[in-house]
Design a protein around this motif. Structure first.
Motif, PDB file in Angstrom:
ATOM      1  N   ALA A 232      43.064  40.138  50.501  1.00 58.43           N
ATOM      2  CA  ALA A 232      42.678  40.836  49.269  1.00 58.43           C
ATOM      3  C   ALA A 232      41.994  39.850  48.329  1.00 58.43           C
ATOM      4  CB  ALA A 232      43.903  41.439  48.595  1.00 58.43           C
ATOM      5  N   ILE A 233      40.769  40.210  47.928  1.00 56.26           N
ATOM      6  CA  ILE A 233      39.965  39.317  47.089  1.00 56.26           C
ATOM      7  C   ILE A 233      39.576  40.060  45.806  1.00 56.26           C
ATOM      8  CG2 ILE A 233      37.854  37.940  46.948  1.00 56.26           C
ATOM      9  CD1 ILE A 233      37.923  37.831  50.051  1.00 56.26           C
ATOM     10  N   ALA A 234      39.919  39.491  44.668  1.00 55.82           N
ATOM     11  CA  ALA A 234      39.579  40.088  43.374  1.00 55.82           C
ATOM     12  C   ALA A 234      38.455  39.292  42.722  1.00 55.82           C
ATOM     13  CB  ALA A 234      40.793  40.115  42.451  1.00 55.82           C
ATOM     14  N   MET A 235      37.594  40.004  42.034  1.00 58.43           N
ATOM     15  CA  MET A 235      36.515  39.359  41.299  1.00 58.43           C
ATOM     16  C   MET A 235      37.047  38.680  40.036  1.00 58.43           C
ATOM     17  SD  MET A 235      34.045  40.148  43.290  1.00 58.43           S
ATOM     18  CE  MET A 235      32.589  39.677  42.344  1.00 58.43           C
ATOM     19  N   GLY A 236      36.324  37.685  39.566  1.00 57.12           N
ATOM     20  CA  GLY A 236      36.715  37.013  38.334  1.00 57.12           C
ATOM     21  C   GLY A 236      36.728  37.940  37.136  1.00 57.12           C
ATOM     22  N   ASN A 237      35.897  38.992  37.175  1.00 58.16           N
ATOM     23  CA  ASN A 237      35.835  39.983  36.104  1.00 58.16           C
ATOM     24  C   ASN A 237      36.804  41.145  36.317  1.00 58.16           C
ATOM     25  OD1 ASN A 237      33.553  40.338  38.199  1.00 58.16           O
ATOM     26  ND2 ASN A 237      33.831  42.413  37.410  1.00 58.16           N
ATOM     27  N   GLN A 241      45.545  43.722  36.585  1.00 55.83           N
ATOM     28  CA  GLN A 241      46.400  44.359  37.577  1.00 55.83           C
ATOM     29  C   GLN A 241      45.798  44.289  38.976  1.00 55.83           C
ATOM     30  OE1 GLN A 241      45.103  45.731  34.841  1.00 55.83           O
ATOM     31  NE2 GLN A 241      44.565  47.914  35.092  1.00 55.83           N
ATOM     32  N   VAL A 242      44.482  44.131  39.066  1.00 56.29           N
ATOM     33  CA  VAL A 242      43.829  43.942  40.363  1.00 56.29           C
ATOM     34  C   VAL A 242      44.028  42.506  40.840  1.00 56.29           C
ATOM     35  CG1 VAL A 242      41.638  44.091  41.626  1.00 56.29           C
ATOM     36  CG2 VAL A 242      42.126  45.715  39.787  1.00 56.29           C
ATOM     37  N   LYS A 243      43.865  41.568  39.935  1.00 50.33           N
ATOM     38  CA  LYS A 243      44.102  40.161  40.285  1.00 50.33           C
ATOM     39  C   LYS A 243      45.535  39.945  40.752  1.00 50.33           C
ATOM     40  CE  LYS A 243      40.637  38.285  37.067  1.00 50.33           C
ATOM     41  NZ  LYS A 243      40.405  37.460  35.868  1.00 50.33           N
ATOM     42  N   ASP A 244      46.451  40.722  40.194  1.00 50.53           N
ATOM     43  CA  ASP A 244      47.869  40.544  40.532  1.00 50.53           C
ATOM     44  C   ASP A 244      48.167  40.869  41.996  1.00 50.53           C
ATOM     45  OD1 ASP A 244      48.419  39.749  37.950  1.00 50.53           O
ATOM     46  OD2 ASP A 244      49.175  41.700  37.305  1.00 50.53           O
ATOM     47  N   VAL A 245      47.348  41.706  42.654  1.00 48.65           N
ATOM     48  CA  VAL A 245      47.606  42.061  44.055  1.00 48.65           C
ATOM     49  C   VAL A 245      46.718  41.269  45.007  1.00 48.65           C
ATOM     50  CG1 VAL A 245      48.341  44.384  43.413  1.00 48.65           C
ATOM     51  CG2 VAL A 245      45.961  44.004  44.111  1.00 48.65           C
ATOM     52  N   ALA A 246      45.906  40.365  44.465  1.00 48.76           N
ATOM     53  CA  ALA A 246      44.928  39.650  45.285  1.00 48.76           C
ATOM     54  C   ALA A 246      45.497  38.360  45.865  1.00 48.76           C
ATOM     55  CB  ALA A 246      43.686  39.333  44.459  1.00 48.76           C
ATOM     56  N   ASP A 247      44.973  37.997  47.037  1.00 48.69           N
ATOM     57  CA  ASP A 247      45.270  36.698  47.647  1.00 48.69           C
ATOM     58  C   ASP A 247      44.338  35.615  47.114  1.00 48.69           C
ATOM     59  OD1 ASP A 247      47.228  37.764  49.578  1.00 48.69           O
ATOM     60  OD2 ASP A 247      45.488  38.714  50.506  1.00 48.69           O
TER      61      ASP A 247
END
Length: 270
Positions: A232-237, A241-247
């Motif tokens: 799981a990859i989240a964008m810097g922007n 809550q999306v960053k919280d589930v990202a690897d």
């Protein structure tokens, strides 16, 4: 782990804030395909709105659109899955949104509709200028909701007070969910519909395990697919809550974050 598929969101992820692909992202996807990895777009958009990006990165095998409401084999045009809102719910939604005076579009599986007064002045809608330039001429007027086969409602609302009123009014409708797909952009979907479920169905169709998939996203409507994917990859922007589930967290969509993910992170899993 050996990845077989990389799934990317569009708005706020692959596309810049001006709704464009960068050459770095295109080049990174070309290299990815040369390594035998399947690229797939998963977006809130319908296929006609996403076609330029799908073709631009060579993700021309499968498409997951409208937040999971339609999954298509682009080579055979076979519909793997599709879903619509029930008529009573679609009418109730239109009544609420009309009363609030917010801009909204109704998506069917083949077309996009809005009220005639919005078509007369799309610049007042709050939509990105590049979207309006590309797609305004293809949006159709509607008067009766029950003629449309509505899949979802897409709302643009920058007024915080109206956003709160909308959330309160929609809370009474048990058969829908409200998610944000971009700042001030909202998607109203049949309950239980999301990109994560779309990924489950596509992986089952292709015989690919979830741990063999990487997903990249930025908004609320990406949480389920990032939660399902092996990487799981989240964008810097991205929303927190999306960053919280990202690897992994990569630079933002205006700083070639997807290209960075494909060239610096994905190789770790090949």
């Amino acid at each position: 782990m050996s990845l077989k598929m990389v799934v990317t969101d569009l708005d706020g992820t692959l596309l810049t804030s001006t709704d464009r692909l960068t050459q770095a992202s295109v080049n990174a996807f070309i290299h990815l395909k040369q390594q035998g990895i399947l690229p797939v777009v998963a977006t809130g958009r319908m296929l006609s709105e996403a076609q330029f990006a799908v073709e631009g990165i060579g993700a021309t095998n499968y498409f997951m659109g409208m937040n999971g409401a339609q999954t298509v084999n682009l080579q055979t045009r076979e519909t793997i899955y599709q879903r619509t809102l029930d008529l009573a719910t679609a009418q109730a939604l239109a009544d609420i949104l009309d009363e609030l005076g917010v801009f909204y579009q109704i998506y069917s599986h083949t077309s996009v509709y809005t009220r005639q007064h919005w078509l007369n002045d799309m610049s007042a809608s709050g939509m990105k200028a590049e979207y309006i330039r590309r797609f305004a001429s293809s949006i159709l007027p509607f008067s009766q909701v029950n003629d449309l086969g509505a899949v979802k409602m897409f709302v643009v609302c920058k007024d915080i007070n109206k956003q709160q009123l909308m959330r309160e009014r929609l809370a009474s409708l048990e058969s829908i969910i409200l998610v944000s797909s971009y700042p001030n952009y909202f998607e109203i979907l049949p309950k239980g519909l999301n990109k994560g479920d779309a990924l489950l169905r596509l992986c089952a169709h292709l015989g690919i395990a979830l741990h063999e998939v990487a997903a990249i996203g930025d908004s609320d409507n990406d949480i389920e697919i990032l939660s399902q994917a092996g990487v799981a990859i989240a964008m810097g922007n991205a929303f927190q809550q999306v960053k919280d589930v990202a690897d992994h967290i990569v630079p933002g969509n205006d700083d070639d974050g997807v290209a960075y993910a494909l060239t610096h992170i994905i190789p770790q899993y090949l």
